[in-house]
Design an enzyme around this catalytic site. Structure first.
Site, PDB file in Angstrom:
ATOM      1  N   ASP A  91      16.880  -2.936  -1.532  1.00  0.00           N
ATOM      2  CA  ASP A  91      18.227  -3.505  -1.466  1.00  0.00           C
ATOM      3  C   ASP A  91      19.297  -2.423  -1.363  1.00  0.00           C
ATOM      4  O   ASP A  91      20.198  -2.488  -0.517  1.00  0.00           O
ATOM      5  CB  ASP A  91      18.496  -4.373  -2.696  1.00  0.00           C
ATOM      6  N   ASP A 151      22.177 -15.229  19.246  1.00  0.00           N
ATOM      7  CA  ASP A 151      21.219 -16.316  19.170  1.00  0.00           C
ATOM      8  C   ASP A 151      19.798 -15.779  19.369  1.00  0.00           C
ATOM      9  O   ASP A 151      19.530 -15.034  20.307  1.00  0.00           O
ATOM     10  CB  ASP A 151      21.546 -17.354  20.250  1.00  0.00           C
ATOM     11  N   ILE A 152      18.883 -16.152  18.492  1.00  0.00           N
ATOM     12  CA  ILE A 152      17.485 -15.724  18.577  1.00  0.00           C
ATOM     13  C   ILE A 152      16.662 -16.888  19.135  1.00  0.00           C
ATOM     14  O   ILE A 152      16.704 -17.989  18.587  1.00  0.00           O
ATOM     15  CB  ILE A 152      16.944 -15.308  17.193  1.00  0.00           C
ATOM     16  N   SER A 161      14.088 -10.406   2.035  1.00  0.00           N
ATOM     17  CA  SER A 161      14.766  -9.722   0.941  1.00  0.00           C
ATOM     18  C   SER A 161      15.494  -8.483   1.435  1.00  0.00           C
ATOM     19  O   SER A 161      16.335  -7.933   0.721  1.00  0.00           O
ATOM     20  CB  SER A 161      13.761  -9.330  -0.144  1.00  0.00           C
ATOM     21  N   ASP A 209      18.375 -23.110  14.575  1.00  0.00           N
ATOM     22  CA  ASP A 209      16.997 -23.542  14.366  1.00  0.00           C
ATOM     23  C   ASP A 209      16.562 -23.189  12.953  1.00  0.00           C
ATOM     24  O   ASP A 209      17.147 -22.300  12.318  1.00  0.00           O
ATOM     25  CB  ASP A 209      16.053 -22.891  15.391  1.00  0.00           C
ATOM     26  N   GLU A 236      11.633  -3.950  -4.482  1.00  0.00           N
ATOM     27  CA  GLU A 236      12.759  -4.793  -4.118  1.00  0.00           C
ATOM     28  C   GLU A 236      14.088  -4.097  -4.368  1.00  0.00           C
ATOM     29  O   GLU A 236      14.954  -4.043  -3.492  1.00  0.00           O
ATOM     30  CB  GLU A 236      12.713  -6.112  -4.888  1.00  0.00           C
ATOM     31  N   GLY A 242      20.579 -22.085  20.114  1.00  0.00           N
ATOM     32  CA  GLY A 242      21.366 -22.753  19.083  1.00  0.00           C
ATOM     33  C   GLY A 242      20.722 -22.587  17.715  1.00  0.00           C
ATOM     34  O   GLY A 242      19.804 -21.782  17.514  1.00  0.00           O
TER      35      GLY A 242
END
Length: 657
Positions: A305, A615-616, A574, A636, A301, A634
């Protein structure tokens, strides 16, 4: 139910011995409405000896908690005349501190009932009174009886009562009294080690190849390099020699996972040669935390990052908020399953003694306790309070499920996210990697809720309305960085973008229109319930009036990463959180250059201007035996409003005060 004669006699004797409650007093808290104690977990044991000394805390009613959301919107909404006029920490403390009337009224009550003024300690932030008193004194003060309560699985013992009373004129001035229905620790038996239930471990797999040309975009559907991310979101690297603000470092939170400098150097050498070896985060180490570590101990992690953030922001710096000593961060206390409170303590000294929702300071069971007396190598210093300043932007890739922590614990933390927003801090949190479900084996085999394990499981701290949740997207096989991404969904690993609706927090005003449009135009078709009451609704799978998760999204799979000296691929929201946070940090840097300030809470602006996001409209986030929700036009509950378009976002935020 049959009752033995001896039990009946004991009950009658106890009632006869108890002093009558004056008519001037009322019940302030009662066990059957407490969050913490249920008959399945806590067992009442012996009465406390009358000379047992109890650490008493009187949580004083805060002023203006109900105004917090309005004040945050006042400095965060793009149409507000006060946009960007963030508060100082002293101003925040002053606005939420108890009133002088409350302080005087409660102190007078204590003194008149035998608790002398010299025994009472008043916290620096004015939030509570504290004093030591014998069980007999407290029982007389509150007209109650104290018993030991033993936790049936952990062996913790706490001092608590079934209910307690206060004068009617006092009730409006206090939040809670501890020990009361909420217990105070007495002791616990030894227990086996257990890992803390944190969400934050990235999905990991073997890399198919090492890119020979790190600037090529031809294979971004297989290995996502810094060049792929920069192309996706139309952001070029900074001039590595540019002068940057020393007060605009990107904050990154870590817990129980540690970066290795050797991994960062390998990554820089292979993918970003303009970043010199040895570049590392500014260490803000909290309560005995240590970093970096050797390659053999490197965490996926932390490495992920920093390897995602640096190519986007350098020569801006990063600041590492590494929390807790090895004993707690490695989960050696199985009861300490809480998260974020020691981090809050370190960046906001008032939080150490802040009272809200029946909680003051760190939780005596759920949070680490310092000085650490449990381990020879534990942190022996005092709890660190207010030792670091929060950065303008903070990325967090850790979390749990709402079901994992008591409601009061999450509500009090949600207040802190709000306070940070008031001070101009932007918080970005990974939405989770298990779709609409929870972590497998957490409460049920599939991590879902309800008697049949079919109810969707929201995530913490994501359900708090005052931070920005980041879902995950992916470049599907055969697609390029110039085509729309899809919601991340990896059936092989069970990883998909966390999303859904909170069972604890309502839909905030800034999100109401977007959520309403989603339900009217794209109703998911599942049965639902309201007000978080999934146990009494006959089959509902999600909370119809809960805060929606996530708010936005960013790429979250197939990242090129060096971890423990090996080149691998990692994925997870993450990774999505530090990507989005890095872009906002870049924008804050541009604002500082022209004399403007930090952005703080960005959700109201993004919901008001969704056109600055991509937008996906493809993909789902399965879980709990369903396909989950679908990404649609839009907002979701899979990818939120979408992924960043950096030039559009930059123009929007640079145009604001």
């Amino acid at each position: 139910m049959r009752v033995s004669s001896s039990a009946l006699l004991a009950t009658l004797l106890a009632v006869a011995a108890a002093k009558p409650v004056p008519e001037t007093h009322v019940v302030h808290e009662k066990r059957d409405v407490a969050h913490r104690f249920t008959t399945s977990r806590w067992v009442k044991r012996d009465r406390l000896e009358k000379d047992t000394v109890l650490p008493v805390r009187v949580g004083l009613k805060q002023q203006n908690l109900h105004n917090g959301a309005e004040w945050l919107m006042d400095v965060s909404h793009p149409q507000s005349p006060n946009f960007g006029r963030h508060w100082t920490q002293d101003e925040v403390i002053a606005k939420f501190s108890p009133s002088n009337e409350t302080l005087t009224t409660v102190r007078d009550w204590l003194v008149k009932n035998g608790i002398s003024d010299r025994r009472i300690t008043h916290s620096d932030n004015k939030a509570w009174f504290a004093f030591d008193a014998t069980t007999e004194e407290v029982e007389d003060l509150l007209h109650t009886q104290y018993h030991e309560f033993e936790h049936s699985s952990t062996g913790n013992y706490v001092a608590a009562c079934d209910q307690y009373h206060v004068p009617k004129h006092i009730q409006e001035h206090i939040d809670f009294i501890s020990p009361g229905v909420k217990g105070a620790n007495l002791r616990k038996r030894d227990s086996k080690k257990a890992k803390r239930g944190l969400r934050g471990s990235p999905a990991r797999k073997q890399a198919p190849f090492m890119p020979k040309n790190v600037s090529s975009l031809a294979t971004c559907d297989q290995v996502v390099t810094p060049a792929c991310i920069q192309a996706l979101y139309k952001i070029a690297p900074n001039d590595p020699h540019a002068k940057v603000s020393p007060n605009n470092s990107l904050g990154i939170f870590e817990e129980g996972d540690f970066y290795a400098q050797g991994d960062l150097d390998r990554f820089f050498g292979n993918f970003t040669p303009y970043i010199p070896n040895g570049t590392h985060p500014i260490p803000n180490l909290i309560d005995g935390a240590k970093a970096p570590v050797s390659l053999q101990l490197a965490g996926g992690e932390s490495d992920l990052d920093f390897q995602l953030a640096y190519p986007l922001i350098y020569p801006q710096t990063t600041t590492l908020y590494q929390t807790d000593d090895i004993y707690y961060s490695f989960g050696n206390d199985p009861n300490a399953t809480g998260l974020f409170n020691t981090f809050f303590d370190a960046i906001d000294g008032s939080y150490c003694t802040y009272s809200a929702f029946g909680e003051t300071g760190n939780d005596p069971v759920l949070d680490p306790k310092y000085p650490n007396t449990h381990a020879s190598n534990g942190y022996k210093g005092a709890l660190q309070c207010g030792v670091y300043k929060p950065t303008n932007v903070i990325s967090i890739s850790y979390g749990e499920q709402e079901q994992d922590l008591p409601a009061y614990y999450q509500q009090r933390q949600c207040n802190e996210w709000l306070k940070l927003g008031l001070q101009g801090v932007s918080i970005f949190v990974a939405s989770g990697d298990t779709g609409v479900g929870g972590i497998r084996g957490d409460g049920s085999v599939n991590g879902c809720l309800g008697s049949n394990a079919t109810v969707f499981s929201p995530t913490h701290p994501n359900s708090c309305p005052w931070l920005t949740n980041v879902g995950g997207t992916k470049i599907y096989p055969g697609r390029s960085v110039y085509e729309p991404e899809s919601a991340v969904n990896d059936p092989e690993s069970g990883y998909s973008s966390g999303g859904g609706f909170s069972n604890l927090f309502d839909i905030p005003d800034y999100q109401a229109s977007a959520v309403s449009t989603y339900f009217s135009a794209h109703d998911p078709g599942y049965k639902y319930y309201r007000n978080g009451q999934y146990n009494s609704t006959g089959g509902g799978l999600y909370n119809r009036n809960g805060r929606g998760i996530p708010d936005v999204a960013a790429n979250g799979d197939n990242f090129a990463v060096f971890n423990a000296g090996r080149f691998i691929l990692e994925g997870g929201t993450s990774g999505s959180a530090p990507i989005f946070a890095s872009l906002i940090n870049r924008i804050v840097e541009e604002r500082i250059k022209v004399g403007k300030g930090a952005l703080g809470f960005v959700n109201p602006t993004l919901y008001e201007h969704p056109e600055v996001l991509n937008d996906i409209v493809n993909g789902t986030n399965p879980g709990c035996g369903t396909k989950g929700f679908s990404a649609v036009k839009g907002w979701d509950p899979v990818t939120g409003l979408g992924t960043p378009d950096y030039p559009k976002m930059l123009d929007l935020f640079m145009g604001l005060p």
